[in-house]
Design an enzyme around this catalytic site. Structure first.
Site: not given
Ligand code: URA
Length: 434
Positions: A81, A160, A167, A182, A186
């Site tokens: 990621h 999320d 947010r 967040s 995932k």
């Molecule tokens: N990428 C994400 O998936 N979440 C965040 O909070 C910031 C970057």
């Protein structure tokens, strides 16, 4: 227990327990907790932060708010990621290298938003390439090719989706524990055994400061390990775009060039580092042995063979591998020449991403259309010497009108900083956390 008490506790700097965090996440997802109370709690977290324990609990609660994928292949599965950058096409290089070395890479990726690009948009520039795969077909391709790539399903981590939008609307994205929960919720929900994080730092990154990038990386690695996953993080430089191309089809071409052994040095180095970390997590050997295996997969052509099989399995036209003319062509290509002589000491990275977007390479709103031909290819990079009148780069677009292109040309000339002295290049890999 009620939201009022939970908000008050966090506002006063207290540590939330598992029950309180679960009450909040479940209630927010099912709609019994209204946006204004969720916003108050998020802002209290933004000001007072969270302990490691709270972050782990929040991440795990979010992870379980929707579908959890299980990978049913017979072997180690690894995910990579990136926290997002400009010109970052490493997934298209790292996935095939790792798969060529015998691990499975079931990759769920996103689309670009703002100045950073998304892997799904890049791949969709290959004619016919399908990223909307059924779960069964996705698994089949992972089993057959070692590497498959699909868009994230809507049912993964609904907490999320709601929290990120909230947010974003209240200026509370830039909180390290909230970014960690967040991203990691995932990653954990997609079920890989090992996760390698590429945490970018610098002008083109989300985390502008190096110290913040290290803090975020440490927290993410601890959160993954607390959930029983193997994890490491590479802190990489985003003070300049990664590689020479920015924009969807242009980046796929650069990834193919790298897989053919002709890649730009920093892009090659970061790709090999990330792939070697994935192999290390899978237990394929020492760090040195894993690096060697990654280099061999790249240099022998076995990685590009994996990518060719994946593209074919996902319906893409594999003729693009040998003939870049098979990609959609930009209607207009504009050369930009230097107005001064000297060494390039810096390339303004975020601005480069924004210029590429203005040419059509990115979207400025969710669901907006992408011009897959649009973007920028640099002819010169940091450390190169340039004579006045030499080409600095080319701007590509099929959608920008004359005025937009002229503005892009003017802005592009300004992204470079020059000096009479040769600069020292920042290393692409700044730190590895295991
Ligand atoms: N990428 C994400 O998936 N979440 C965040 O909070 C910031 C970057």
């Amino acid at each position: 227990m009620n939201m009022y008490e939970i908000i008050t506790k966090k506002k006063r700097g207290g540590e939330l327990n598992g029950e309180e965090i679960a009450f909040f996440v479940k209630g927010y997802v099912d709609g019994t907790i209204p946006d204004y109370q969720a916003a108050a709690l998020v802002m209290a977290i933004w000001f007072n932060s969270m302990t490691e324990r709270e972050t782990v609990l929040l991440t795990q609660e979010m992870e379980h708010s929707g579908d959890i994928l299980s990978q049913s292949v017979d072997g180690f599965t690894a995910d990579k990621h990136s926290t997002g950058g400009v010109g970052d096409k490493t997934t298209l290089i790292v996935g095939p290298i790792a798969a060529a070395c015998g691990i499975f890479v079931p990759k769920m990726s996103g689309r670009g938003l703002g100045h950073t690009g998304g892997t799904i948009d890049k791949l969709e520039s290959i004619p016919g390439f399908n990223t909307a795969l059924s779960a069964e077909r996705f698994e089949e391709i992972v089993r057959d090719c070692g590497f498959a790539i699909a868009g994230q399903t809507g049912k993964l981590v609904p907490a999320d989706k709601k929290l990120y939008a909230l947010r974003d609307s209240i200026s509370a994205v830039d909180s390290i524990p909230l970014i960690c929960s967040s991203i990691m919720s995932k990653k954990l929900a997609t079920g890989a055994d090992g996760i390698v994080l590429d945490v970018k730092t610098g002008d083109g990154a989300f985390m502008k400061s190096y110290d913040d990038a290290v803090k975020l990386a440490e927290l993410m690695v601890k959160t993954a390990k607390a959930a029983g996953r193997k994890c490491s993080a590479v802190i990489s430089d985003m003070e300049q775009p990664l590689g020479m191309a920015v924009g969807n089809s242009l980046e796929v071409i650069e990834a193919l060039e790298t897989l053919k052994g002709r890649g730009e040095a920093r892009l090659r180095e970061l790709s090999l580092t990330l792939a070697a970390e994935m192999l290390l997590l899978s237990g394929k050997g020492t760090a040195k042995e894993c690096r060697k295996a990654a280099e061999e997969a790249l240099d022998s052509g076995s990685a590009i063979d994996v990518f060719r099989r994946t593209v074919k399995a996902q319906g893409g036209d594999t003729n693009v591998f040998d003939d870049y003319g098979k990609f959609p062509r930009a209607a207009a290509v504009t050369e930009v020449r230097s107005s001064e002589s000297g060494y390039i000491t810096h390339i303004h990275c975020e601005e480069t991403g924004l210029i590429a977007c203005s040419l059509g390479a990115g979207r400025t709103e969710l669901g907006g259309r992408i011009d897959s031909t649009a973007g920028i290819v640099f002819s010169k990079t940091v450390g190169d010497h340039v004579e006045k009148g030499e080409v600095l780069g080319r701007l590509y677009s099929s959608s920008a009108d004359e005025k937009t292109t002229a503005e892009a040309v003017a802005r592009f000339s300004e992204v470079f900083t020059f000096s009479h002295e040769k600069p020292i290049q920042m290393e692409i890999v700044r730190k590895i956390l295991r």
